[in-house]
Design an enzyme around this catalytic site. Structure first.
Site, PDB file in Angstrom:
ATOM      1  N   GLY A  11      -4.477   8.203  16.176  1.00 11.56           N
ATOM      2  CA  GLY A  11      -4.842   7.108  15.282  1.00 11.56           C
ATOM      3  C   GLY A  11      -4.234   5.796  15.748  1.00 11.56           C
ATOM      4  O   GLY A  11      -3.563   5.723  16.790  1.00 11.56           O
ATOM      5  N   LEU A  39      -3.248  19.239   9.867  1.00 17.19           N
ATOM      6  CA  LEU A  39      -2.905  18.887   8.493  1.00 17.19           C
ATOM      7  C   LEU A  39      -3.828  19.513   7.450  1.00 17.19           C
ATOM      8  O   LEU A  39      -3.480  19.550   6.260  1.00 17.19           O
ATOM      9  CB  LEU A  39      -2.905  17.360   8.328  1.00 17.19           C
ATOM     10  CG  LEU A  39      -1.918  16.587   9.217  1.00 17.19           C
ATOM     11  CD1 LEU A  39      -2.047  15.085   8.973  1.00 17.19           C
ATOM     12  CD2 LEU A  39      -0.484  17.039   8.999  1.00 17.19           C
ATOM     13  N   THR A  64      -8.421   9.318   6.039  1.00 17.99           N
ATOM     14  CA  THR A  64      -8.537   7.874   5.779  1.00 17.99           C
ATOM     15  C   THR A  64      -9.974   7.392   5.565  1.00 17.99           C
ATOM     16  O   THR A  64     -10.191   6.193   5.446  1.00 17.99           O
ATOM     17  CB  THR A  64      -7.913   7.068   6.935  1.00 17.99           C
ATOM     18  OG1 THR A  64      -8.559   7.449   8.151  1.00 17.99           O
ATOM     19  CG2 THR A  64      -6.418   7.320   7.050  1.00 17.99           C
ATOM     20  N   ASP A 104      -1.744   0.566   0.346  1.00 17.79           N
ATOM     21  CA  ASP A 104      -1.910  -0.349  -0.786  1.00 17.79           C
ATOM     22  C   ASP A 104      -2.935   0.185  -1.784  1.00 17.79           C
ATOM     23  O   ASP A 104      -3.006  -0.297  -2.914  1.00 17.79           O
ATOM     24  CB  ASP A 104      -2.360  -1.729  -0.288  1.00 17.79           C
ATOM     25  CG  ASP A 104      -3.660  -1.678   0.494  1.00 17.79           C
ATOM     26  OD1 ASP A 104      -3.772  -0.838   1.406  1.00 17.79           O
ATOM     27  OD2 ASP A 104      -4.573  -2.477   0.202  1.00 17.79           O
ATOM     28  N   TYR A 127      -9.422   8.390  -2.393  1.00 19.74           N
ATOM     29  CA  TYR A 127      -8.467   8.214  -1.299  1.00 19.74           C
ATOM     30  C   TYR A 127      -7.112   7.742  -1.844  1.00 19.74           C
ATOM     31  O   TYR A 127      -6.060   8.310  -1.517  1.00 19.74           O
ATOM     32  CB  TYR A 127      -9.007   7.203  -0.283  1.00 19.74           C
ATOM     33  CG  TYR A 127      -7.978   6.715   0.709  1.00 19.74           C
ATOM     34  CD1 TYR A 127      -7.463   7.567   1.685  1.00 19.74           C
ATOM     35  CD2 TYR A 127      -7.507   5.402   0.668  1.00 19.74           C
ATOM     36  CE1 TYR A 127      -6.511   7.121   2.588  1.00 19.74           C
ATOM     37  CE2 TYR A 127      -6.549   4.943   1.569  1.00 19.74           C
ATOM     38  CZ  TYR A 127      -6.054   5.805   2.523  1.00 19.74           C
ATOM     39  OH  TYR A 127      -5.106   5.368   3.410  1.00 19.74           O
TER      40      TYR A 127
END
Length: 281
Positions: A11, A39, A64, A104, A127
């Site tokens: 990533g 994961l 993501t 965020d 998410y």
């Protein structure tokens, strides 16, 4: 020699850490892609951690795909919550230093002032829910963890807003970009350096920290800066997010207050413009 395990190695952040690694030869680095740190398979992940036997874990791996998460909730939670829980548990049982990356998107975007670490969380998409669940699980399993929330990440690697704009501005005469979502971009190379500064700091001070570059802008203003640095001729038009429909809602305001990480770890945070220029060099 301490061993650093980096999950999500291919990533943006993992790639920037691999660029940085040669400057820190005092560590043994292990960059784990999905095959080495799986994961979404918890049983396999547990045995992989035992085999790697790290002293430090940078958990940069995550689910993501913000819009896709709306229809893949189970997978998003498996990677962003259950795997984090497992890693945090492993870390506390084996005296491993853990830095876990968050977002965020744990906030709802209703604030009008920069968000500090104590601001109320209230995610508005799957998410964000999965990442918040990961934070909670991480701290519950391992209160000695460090969690870094970041925003609008970009780099020379992977898929991101800057690279998309660079491509589209060369292909099109006009682009519409949302002008009512406010925050600050994060150059992944800066974040990678901040993580190394934390590891190298004489004292380990656990908790949640916020990190993004300095400055407050909209996506539209970010696009204008990309246009300027790239010297593109494409016309950029600001539009409200209501005109740009996506499966997942985005927070309208997610500017992060970096005071805590700057004071606790004595960090210098670059302005977004100074960092953005580096992508064009």
């Amino acid at each position: 020699m301490k061993k650093i395990l980096v999950t999500g190695a291919t990533g943006q952040l993992g790639s920037e850490l691999s660029v940085l690694a040669p400057a820190y030869p005092q560590y043994e680095w292990l960059f784990a892609n999905r095959n080495k740190a799986t994961l979404d398979d918890l049983e396999l992940l547990r045995s992989q951690l035992e085999e790697i036997n790290p002293d430090i874990v940078f958990n940069c791996g995550a689910y993501t795909a913000v819009d896709k998460a709306e229809s893949e909730k189970d997978l998003a939670f498996r990677i962003n919550k259950e795997a984090v829980e497992l890693i945090a548990k492993y870390a506390v049982e084996n005296n491993v230093q853990l830095i876990h990356l968050s977002t965020d998107y744990v906030f709802d975007g209703s604030s009008s002032v920069a968000l500090n670490e104590d601001a109320e969380t209230n995610p508005i998409n799957v998410y964000g829910e999965s990442k918040l669940a990961g934070e909670v699980a991480c701290i519950k399993q391992n209160p000695e963890s460090i969690i870094i929330r970041t925003s609008w990440v970009y780099s020379k690697f992977g898929n991101n807003f800057v690279k998309t704009m660079q491509r589209l501005m060369q292909e099109r005469e006009e682009l519409n970009v949302v002008n009512d979502q406010i925050g600050s971009p994060t150059y992944a190379a800066d974040l990678a350096q901040a993580m190394m500064n934390i590891i190298e700091y004489p004292k380990w001070i656990p908790g949640i920290y916020h990190y993004s570059n300095e400055g407050e802008i909209s996506w539209y203003e970010f696009a204008l800066n990309i246009k300027e640095f790239g010297n593109y001729n494409c016309k950029v038009v600001g539009i409200p997010s209501s005109s740009y429909s996506t499966p997942a809602k985005r927070p309208n305001f997610s500017l992060l207050d970096k005071s805590k990480i700057k004071s606790v770890y004595n960090l210098d945070v670059p302005h977004f413009k100074d960092s953005l220029k580096k992508v064009f060099i």
